[in-house]
Scaffold this motif. Structure first.
Motif, PDB file in Angstrom:
ATOM      1  N   THR A 195       1.024   2.049  -6.022  1.00 15.98           N
ATOM      2  CA  THR A 195       0.347   2.562  -4.825  1.00 15.98           C
ATOM      3  C   THR A 195       1.098   3.691  -4.133  1.00 15.98           C
ATOM      4  OG1 THR A 195       1.385   0.817  -3.504  1.00 15.98           O
ATOM      5  CG2 THR A 195      -0.828   0.385  -4.388  1.00 15.98           C
ATOM      6  N   ASP A 196       2.417   3.815  -4.366  1.00 18.61           N
ATOM      7  CA  ASP A 196       3.174   4.892  -3.725  1.00 18.61           C
ATOM      8  C   ASP A 196       4.456   5.139  -4.496  1.00 18.61           C
ATOM      9  OD1 ASP A 196       3.658   6.892  -1.915  1.00 18.61           O
ATOM     10  OD2 ASP A 196       3.786   5.605  -0.155  1.00 18.61           O
TER      11      ASP A 196
ATOM     12  N   PHE B  57      -7.069  13.050  -3.741  1.00 18.91           N
ATOM     13  CA  PHE B  57      -6.450  11.845  -3.204  1.00 18.91           C
ATOM     14  C   PHE B  57      -5.056  12.073  -2.630  1.00 18.91           C
ATOM     15  CE2 PHE B  57      -9.258   9.480  -6.384  1.00 18.91           C
ATOM     16  CZ  PHE B  57     -10.179   9.118  -5.407  1.00 18.91           C
ATOM     17  N   CYS B  58      -4.360  13.125  -3.089  1.00 18.44           N
ATOM     18  CA  CYS B  58      -2.962  13.243  -2.688  1.00 18.44           C
ATOM     19  C   CYS B  58      -2.505  14.696  -2.795  1.00 18.44           C
ATOM     20  CB  CYS B  58      -2.073  12.364  -3.561  1.00 18.44           C
ATOM     21  SG  CYS B  58      -2.257  12.688  -5.340  1.00 18.44           S
TER      22      CYS B  58
ATOM     23  N   SER C  33       0.808  -1.218   0.000  1.00 19.41           N
ATOM     24  CA  SER C  33       0.000   0.000   0.000  1.00 19.41           C
ATOM     25  C   SER C  33       0.839   1.264   0.000  1.00 19.41           C
ATOM     26  CB  SER C  33      -0.927   0.015   1.229  1.00 19.41           C
ATOM     27  OG  SER C  33      -1.773  -1.093   1.245  1.00 19.41           O
TER      28      SER C  33
ATOM     29  N   LEU D 121      -4.600   5.691 -10.151  1.00 18.60           N
ATOM     30  CA  LEU D 121      -5.373   4.686  -9.421  1.00 18.60           C
ATOM     31  C   LEU D 121      -5.420   3.344 -10.137  1.00 18.60           C
ATOM     32  CD1 LEU D 121      -8.403   6.857  -8.295  1.00 18.60           C
ATOM     33  CD2 LEU D 121      -6.575   5.998  -6.837  1.00 18.60           C
TER      34      LEU D 121
ATOM     35  N   ARG E  71      -8.138  12.241   2.899  1.00 20.94           N
ATOM     36  CA  ARG E  71      -7.376  11.285   2.098  1.00 20.94           C
ATOM     37  C   ARG E  71      -5.867  11.393   2.296  1.00 20.94           C
ATOM     38  NH1 ARG E  71     -10.245   7.161  -0.590  1.00 20.94           N
ATOM     39  NH2 ARG E  71     -12.329   7.947  -1.051  1.00 20.94           N
ATOM     40  N   ASP E  72      -5.373  12.603   2.576  1.00 19.67           N
ATOM     41  CA  ASP E  72      -3.929  12.795   2.693  1.00 19.67           C
ATOM     42  C   ASP E  72      -3.667  13.937   3.654  1.00 19.67           C
ATOM     43  OD1 ASP E  72      -1.229  12.460   2.296  1.00 19.67           O
ATOM     44  OD2 ASP E  72      -1.231  12.961   0.166  1.00 19.67           O
TER      45      ASP E  72
ATOM     46  N   SER F  60      -3.298   9.091  -7.863  1.00 21.72           N
ATOM     47  CA  SER F  60      -3.197   8.522  -6.513  1.00 21.72           C
ATOM     48  C   SER F  60      -2.041   9.099  -5.706  1.00 21.72           C
ATOM     49  CB  SER F  60      -3.062   7.002  -6.592  1.00 21.72           C
ATOM     50  OG  SER F  60      -1.898   6.634  -7.316  1.00 21.72           O
ATOM     51  N   ARG F  61      -0.946   9.492  -6.372  1.00 21.86           N
ATOM     52  CA  ARG F  61       0.218  10.049  -5.680  1.00 21.86           C
ATOM     53  C   ARG F  61       0.892  11.098  -6.560  1.00 21.86           C
ATOM     54  NH1 ARG F  61      -1.615   8.153  -1.717  1.00 21.86           N
ATOM     55  NH2 ARG F  61      -0.687   6.655  -0.270  1.00 21.86           N
TER      56      ARG F  61
ATOM     57  N   ASN G 184      -5.958   6.873   6.760  1.00 22.90           N
ATOM     58  CA  ASN G 184      -5.437   6.881   5.391  1.00 22.90           C
ATOM     59  C   ASN G 184      -3.980   7.292   5.299  1.00 22.90           C
ATOM     60  OD1 ASN G 184      -7.852   6.078   4.066  1.00 22.90           O
ATOM     61  ND2 ASN G 184      -8.675   8.152   4.287  1.00 22.90           N
TER      62      ASN G 184
ATOM     63  N   ARG H  49      -9.453  12.652  -8.280  1.00 19.63           N
ATOM     64  CA  ARG H  49     -10.177  11.695  -9.117  1.00 19.63           C
ATOM     65  C   ARG H  49     -10.553  12.304 -10.455  1.00 19.63           C
ATOM     66  NH1 ARG H  49     -15.475   9.081  -6.561  1.00 19.63           N
ATOM     67  NH2 ARG H  49     -16.354  11.083  -7.203  1.00 19.63           N
TER      68      ARG H  49
END
Length: 304
Positions: free
Chosen positions: A287-288, A199-200, A16, A259, A155-156, A242-243, A111, A216
């Motif tokens: 994921t990261d 998200f980030c 993750s 994502l 989320r972050d 996502s990042r 999260n 998103r």
């Protein structure tokens, strides 16, 4: 431009998150069934410690986020965000079980966590319960303050490295909010940043006014907090972001993951329509991501 990946390392289960040690020589990786330390030596990745070795492993060991303490003086500490709502503090110098402290106050999944850049024992957590919590894990009660931004999910969250009283948070309601820990619980900046969940985010490592966000709505945006009514740069992508991670030493470059995509792109935000580099090597969604610390050329990026 396609970039070649160094030989990867299978950790035995999906990951993750990841986080590099202060000296940049080690990486902690975490997931629902994984919590390990990996070393990068001579161009190869090697597992050096399996933290998740307890026969009594429970949901505290199930990590949605991992953050290695950024200070050399506290390099033994790793914080993880658990799927059961706990924040866990791990001490790598502790014999046997490395789990030193479990903090239970969130009511839903945590999260993200973020260490204070200067204080040894302070961190913040962001949860699906819509709350941000500031902790000092030396204290018995541990909880210092709670910030409620009236959103369904956070989320972050990330401390500003060059202004340690400030942190930014990304919310499901499309806003990004900046808080000052010396003031009340109201944000000092509130940006309507994206259409849909954010998200980030990532603070610029050199320019304290710049903040990158991803959502998103398939866009990366860069905000100058002196003029938060509009984004100064906008990078269109093909799927939800996502990042994001600024590239050290390259003011206008950042990396991103998506994502539902297995590639990493590096962008020049001043020339946003075509990535300057694309990295392939994963077979599932990334994921990261994290740029290798102390790499003057910023040519190495870790991913999970």
């Amino acid at each position: 431009m396609e970039k070649k990946a160094i030989p990867g390392l299978s950790c035995g289960a999906s990951l993750s998150a990841l986080s590099a040690s202060p000296d940049g020589k080690h990486i902690c990786v975490g997931g629902r069934e994984v919590l390990k330390v990996v070393s990068h030596v001579d161009g190869k990745l090697r597992e050096t410690l399996n933290i998740r070795t307890s026969a009594k492993a429970n949901l505290n060991y199930s990590s949605g986020d991992v953050q290695w303490h950024p200070l050399e003086a506290s390099k033994q500490y790793i914080a993880t965000a658990a799927t059961n709502g706990a924040v866990c503090i791990w001490n790598l110098e502790q014999k046997g079980n490395k789990l030193e402290r479990v903090i239970n106050d969130h009511t839903r999944t945590v999260n993200r966590v973020s260490w204070h850049p200067d204080h040894l024992y302070t961190l913040v957590s962001a949860s699906q319960d819509g709350l941000i919590k500031l902790w000092d894990f030396r204290d018995v009660q541990c909880l210092v303050r709670t910030f409620d931004a009236k959103s369904e999910s956070v989320r972050d969250v990330q401390f500003q490295k060059n202004d340690p009283y400030m942190f930014a948070a990304a919310f499901d309601n499309g806003t990004v909010q900046v808080f000052d820990t010396r003031k009340d619980n109201n944000p000092v900046n509130r940006i309507i940043a994206h259409h849909g969940p954010v998200f980030c985010l990532d603070w610029h490592p050199d320019d304290t006014n710049l903040l990158a966000t991803g959502g998103r709505d398939t866009t990366i945006k860069v905000w100058d907090l002196h003029d938060h009514s509009r984004s100064i740069y906008k990078v269109p992508t093909v799927s939800g972001v996502s990042r994001v991670a600024w590239r050290p030493g390259r003011k206008y470059q950042l990396a991103s993951s998506a994502l539902v995509d297995s590639v990493i792109h590096v962008w020049d935000v001043k020339k946003p329509f075509i990535p300057i580099a694309t990295m392939r090597g994963h077979t599932d969604a990334v994921t990261d991501i994290s740029w290798r610390k102390h790499d003057r050329q910023s040519e190495v990026i870790y991913s999970s």
